[in-house]
Design a protein around this motif. Sequence first.
Motif, PDB file in Angstrom:
ATOM      1  N   ALA A 214      54.633  36.611  42.755  1.00  0.00           N
ATOM      2  CA  ALA A 214      54.625  35.301  43.653  1.00  0.00           C
ATOM      3  C   ALA A 214      53.103  35.906  43.948  1.00  0.00           C
ATOM      4  O   ALA A 214      52.282  34.675  43.890  1.00  0.00           O
ATOM      5  N   VAL A 215      53.085  36.333  44.569  1.00  0.00           N
ATOM      6  CA  VAL A 215      51.602  36.452  45.037  1.00  0.00           C
ATOM      7  C   VAL A 215      50.288  37.310  44.166  1.00  0.00           C
ATOM      8  O   VAL A 215      49.251  36.382  44.176  1.00  0.00           O
ATOM      9  N   GLY A 216      50.527  37.710  42.816  1.00  0.00           N
ATOM     10  CA  GLY A 216      49.934  37.812  42.121  1.00  0.00           C
ATOM     11  C   GLY A 216      49.272  36.661  41.074  1.00  0.00           C
ATOM     12  O   GLY A 216      48.281  36.243  40.974  1.00  0.00           O
ATOM     13  N   LEU A 217      50.805  35.540  41.037  1.00  0.00           N
ATOM     14  CA  LEU A 217      50.365  34.393  40.758  1.00  0.00           C
ATOM     15  C   LEU A 217      49.433  33.293  40.985  1.00  0.00           C
ATOM     16  O   LEU A 217      48.295  32.885  40.797  1.00  0.00           O
ATOM     17  N   PHE A 218      49.556  33.324  43.309  1.00  0.00           N
ATOM     18  CA  PHE A 218      48.105  32.406  44.517  1.00  0.00           C
ATOM     19  C   PHE A 218      46.588  33.059  43.486  1.00  0.00           C
ATOM     20  O   PHE A 218      45.949  32.139  43.513  1.00  0.00           O
ATOM     21  N   LEU A 219      47.101  34.462  43.816  1.00  0.00           N
ATOM     22  CA  LEU A 219      45.256  35.133  43.489  1.00  0.00           C
ATOM     23  C   LEU A 219      45.054  35.218  42.086  1.00  0.00           C
ATOM     24  O   LEU A 219      43.905  33.847  42.125  1.00  0.00           O
ATOM     25  N   SER A 220      45.701  34.691  41.406  1.00  0.00           N
ATOM     26  CA  SER A 220      45.512  34.112  39.979  1.00  0.00           C
ATOM     27  C   SER A 220      44.585  33.449  39.655  1.00  0.00           C
ATOM     28  O   SER A 220      43.749  32.811  39.019  1.00  0.00           O
ATOM     29  N   THR A 221      45.260  32.244  40.914  1.00  0.00           N
ATOM     30  CA  THR A 221      44.394  30.698  40.320  1.00  0.00           C
ATOM     31  C   THR A 221      43.270  31.210  41.484  1.00  0.00           C
ATOM     32  O   THR A 221      42.605  29.718  41.302  1.00  0.00           O
ATOM     33  N   LEU A 222      42.811  31.991  42.746  1.00  0.00           N
ATOM     34  CA  LEU A 222      41.234  32.131  43.087  1.00  0.00           C
ATOM     35  C   LEU A 222      40.996  31.904  42.180  1.00  0.00           C
ATOM     36  O   LEU A 222      39.237  32.405  43.324  1.00  0.00           O
ATOM     37  N   THR A 223      40.586  32.778  41.241  1.00  0.00           N
ATOM     38  CA  THR A 223      39.328  33.619  40.352  1.00  0.00           C
ATOM     39  C   THR A 223      39.392  33.243  38.628  1.00  0.00           C
ATOM     40  O   THR A 223      40.485  33.309  38.034  1.00  0.00           O
ATOM     41  N   ASP A 224      38.244  33.059  38.252  1.00  0.00           N
ATOM     42  CA  ASP A 224      38.361  33.213  36.878  1.00  0.00           C
ATOM     43  C   ASP A 224      38.371  34.866  35.872  1.00  0.00           C
ATOM     44  O   ASP A 224      37.918  34.960  34.596  1.00  0.00           O
ATOM     45  N   VAL A 225      38.569  35.804  37.208  1.00  0.00           N
ATOM     46  CA  VAL A 225      38.473  37.357  36.143  1.00  0.00           C
ATOM     47  C   VAL A 225      39.365  38.111  36.413  1.00  0.00           C
ATOM     48  O   VAL A 225      39.950  37.904  37.633  1.00  0.00           O
ATOM     49  N   PRO A 226      40.426  37.566  35.525  1.00  0.00           N
ATOM     50  CA  PRO A 226      41.272  38.380  35.571  1.00  0.00           C
ATOM     51  C   PRO A 226      41.323  39.937  37.065  1.00  0.00           C
ATOM     52  O   PRO A 226      42.538  40.479  37.353  1.00  0.00           O
ATOM     53  N   VAL A 227      39.916  41.125  36.163  1.00  0.00           N
ATOM     54  CA  VAL A 227      40.306  42.466  37.351  1.00  0.00           C
ATOM     55  C   VAL A 227      40.769  42.038  38.662  1.00  0.00           C
ATOM     56  O   VAL A 227      40.991  42.944  38.831  1.00  0.00           O
ATOM     57  N   GLY A 228      39.764  41.244  38.904  1.00  0.00           N
ATOM     58  CA  GLY A 228      39.375  40.710  40.527  1.00  0.00           C
ATOM     59  C   GLY A 228      40.829  40.530  41.388  1.00  0.00           C
ATOM     60  O   GLY A 228      41.631  40.844  41.846  1.00  0.00           O
ATOM     61  N   ALA A 229      41.739  39.812  40.019  1.00  0.00           N
ATOM     62  CA  ALA A 229      43.274  39.604  40.873  1.00  0.00           C
ATOM     63  C   ALA A 229      44.428  40.216  41.469  1.00  0.00           C
ATOM     64  O   ALA A 229      45.080  40.346  41.624  1.00  0.00           O
ATOM     65  N   MET A 230      43.742  41.232  39.794  1.00  0.00           N
ATOM     66  CA  MET A 230      44.669  42.339  39.210  1.00  0.00           C
ATOM     67  C   MET A 230      44.764  43.128  40.772  1.00  0.00           C
ATOM     68  O   MET A 230      45.838  43.977  41.062  1.00  0.00           O
ATOM     69  N   ALA A 231      43.946  43.465  40.895  1.00  0.00           N
ATOM     70  CA  ALA A 231      43.255  44.942  41.866  1.00  0.00           C
ATOM     71  C   ALA A 231      43.504  44.684  43.596  1.00  0.00           C
ATOM     72  O   ALA A 231      44.425  45.019  44.141  1.00  0.00           O
ATOM     73  N   ALA A 232      43.207  43.230  43.551  1.00  0.00           N
ATOM     74  CA  ALA A 232      43.394  42.432  44.141  1.00  0.00           C
ATOM     75  C   ALA A 232      45.375  42.395  44.989  1.00  0.00           C
ATOM     76  O   ALA A 232      45.836  43.159  45.881  1.00  0.00           O
ATOM     77  N   THR A 233      45.952  41.861  43.999  1.00  0.00           N
ATOM     78  CA  THR A 233      47.419  41.792  43.789  1.00  0.00           C
ATOM     79  C   THR A 233      48.444  43.753  44.167  1.00  0.00           C
ATOM     80  O   THR A 233      49.311  43.628  45.177  1.00  0.00           O
ATOM     81  N   VAL A 234      47.289  44.709  43.920  1.00  0.00           N
ATOM     82  CA  VAL A 234      48.157  46.259  43.898  1.00  0.00           C
ATOM     83  C   VAL A 234      47.401  46.215  45.255  1.00  0.00           C
ATOM     84  O   VAL A 234      48.289  47.059  45.864  1.00  0.00           O
ATOM     85  N   VAL A 235      46.099  45.641  45.791  1.00  0.00           N
ATOM     86  CA  VAL A 235      46.010  46.220  47.458  1.00  0.00           C
ATOM     87  C   VAL A 235      47.042  45.876  48.285  1.00  0.00           C
ATOM     88  O   VAL A 235      47.238  46.135  48.609  1.00  0.00           O
ATOM     89  N   ALA A 236      47.084  44.223  48.046  1.00  0.00           N
ATOM     90  CA  ALA A 236      47.941  43.935  48.864  1.00  0.00           C
ATOM     91  C   ALA A 236      49.533  44.603  48.747  1.00  0.00           C
ATOM     92  O   ALA A 236      50.370  44.387  49.779  1.00  0.00           O
ATOM     93  N   ALA A 237      49.869  45.306  47.977  1.00  0.00           N
ATOM     94  CA  ALA A 237      51.072  46.004  47.312  1.00  0.00           C
ATOM     95  C   ALA A 237      51.551  46.894  48.178  1.00  0.00           C
ATOM     96  O   ALA A 237      52.297  47.913  49.451  1.00  0.00           O
ATOM     97  N   VAL A 238      49.712  47.668  48.532  1.00  0.00           N
ATOM     98  CA  VAL A 238      49.876  49.049  49.180  1.00  0.00           C
ATOM     99  C   VAL A 238      49.723  48.975  50.700  1.00  0.00           C
ATOM    100  O   VAL A 238      49.724  49.682  51.246  1.00  0.00           O
ATOM    101  N   VAL A 239      48.894  47.685  50.808  1.00  0.00           N
ATOM    102  CA  VAL A 239      48.533  47.544  51.941  1.00  0.00           C
ATOM    103  C   VAL A 239      50.119  47.820  52.698  1.00  0.00           C
ATOM    104  O   VAL A 239      50.010  47.161  53.987  1.00  0.00           O
ATOM    105  N   SER A 240      50.486  46.707  52.090  1.00  0.00           N
ATOM    106  CA  SER A 240      52.149  46.418  52.635  1.00  0.00           C
ATOM    107  C   SER A 240      52.826  47.887  52.925  1.00  0.00           C
ATOM    108  O   SER A 240      53.242  47.496  53.983  1.00  0.00           O
ATOM    109  N   GLN A 241      53.031  47.894  52.511  1.00  0.00           N
ATOM    110  CA  GLN A 241      53.780  49.864  52.883  1.00  0.00           C
ATOM    111  C   GLN A 241      52.792  50.777  53.407  1.00  0.00           C
ATOM    112  O   GLN A 241      53.500  51.271  53.965  1.00  0.00           O
ATOM    113  N   VAL A 242      51.408  50.459  53.988  1.00  0.00           N
ATOM    114  CA  VAL A 242      50.237  51.714  54.508  1.00  0.00           C
ATOM    115  C   VAL A 242      51.187  50.893  55.635  1.00  0.00           C
ATOM    116  O   VAL A 242      51.648  50.957  56.798  1.00  0.00           O
ATOM    117  N   LEU A 243      51.267  49.710  55.867  1.00  0.00           N
ATOM    118  CA  LEU A 243      51.613  48.916  57.962  1.00  0.00           C
ATOM    119  C   LEU A 243      53.301  49.061  57.492  1.00  0.00           C
ATOM    120  O   LEU A 243      53.246  49.122  58.902  1.00  0.00           O
TER     121      LEU A 243
END
Length: 306
Positions: A214-243
């Motif tokens: 669901a986070v990735g779906l939302f981020l995907s609506t913010l941009t027309d560049v798929p790589v940016g949405a993909m990277a942001a989704t993975v970063v969200a998962a990593v940040v959650s685990q670090v926190l």
Amino acid sequence: MSSEKASGERASGEEAPSEDAPKESPRGRTAPGRQGSGWRFMGSELSVLFRRRRTWALLAALAAIPVLIAVAVRLSSGPSRGRGPAFLDQVSQNGLFVAVVATIVAIPLFLPLTVGVVAGDTIAGEASTGTLRYLLMAPVARGRLLAVKYVAAVAFCLAATLTVAMAGVLIGALLFPVGPVTLLSGTTIGVPEALLRVALVSLYVTLSLTGLAAVGLFLSTLTDVPVGAMAATVVAAVVSQVLGQLPQLEWLHPWLLSQYWLGFADLLRDPIVWDSFLANALLQAGYALVFGALAYGRFSTKDVLA
């Protein structure tokens, strides 16, 4: 004059295409008309997703994880006790543990990485190739398009976790003996029930990834560049685990996306403890509702120009 023009049009034998008729997209997807079936659209989306070579490459990479673990244990003199993932010591005694160890290894990075690639591409990928505008002209309601995209991403989550588990069971049975399994509670169960527990673990991990989708779906609506949405989704998962590893933020831990990702250990007890499963389901449902609403709010007002 107008009657002659009308008769000429009738004589030509050409009819204007119906507004409700299904249309074929450049990607080979049949978009339903206003009277079209949502199930047909869903089937078309799943077909497109699982026909892509990228999807199969991601699944192949996930399948390689249990294979590498099993081969490494097989070639070594044996795992060092007290080191490595849980259950690694038992792999050489029972091949079924390969599936569990591979799942533990894949959860922190590899599964979120593949899910991020698929979820981040849901809307941004269509926009970058120009097919999003076509789908919305079909016409398809934007809310239904988002729902179909999300369900397809969840379907990939299930395929990804089952790939890890099935590859682990197969390579484990090939390289090691397979027999009764001793659970964390000390109870011994037979192979059929052990396979059922592995399936339950896969379903638990799939549930754990639905919030990230669901986070990735939302981020995907913010941009027309798929790589940016993909990277942001993975970063969200990593940040959650670090926190989640910071004791100073213990008050935040119950709300983190990854809080219950490893809670499937409760499914390996006798009797099964469902507390973590229920807490994880509520947390992931909350993420799905919040980020699904954000995605709809963004996408419903987004100008699609290409």
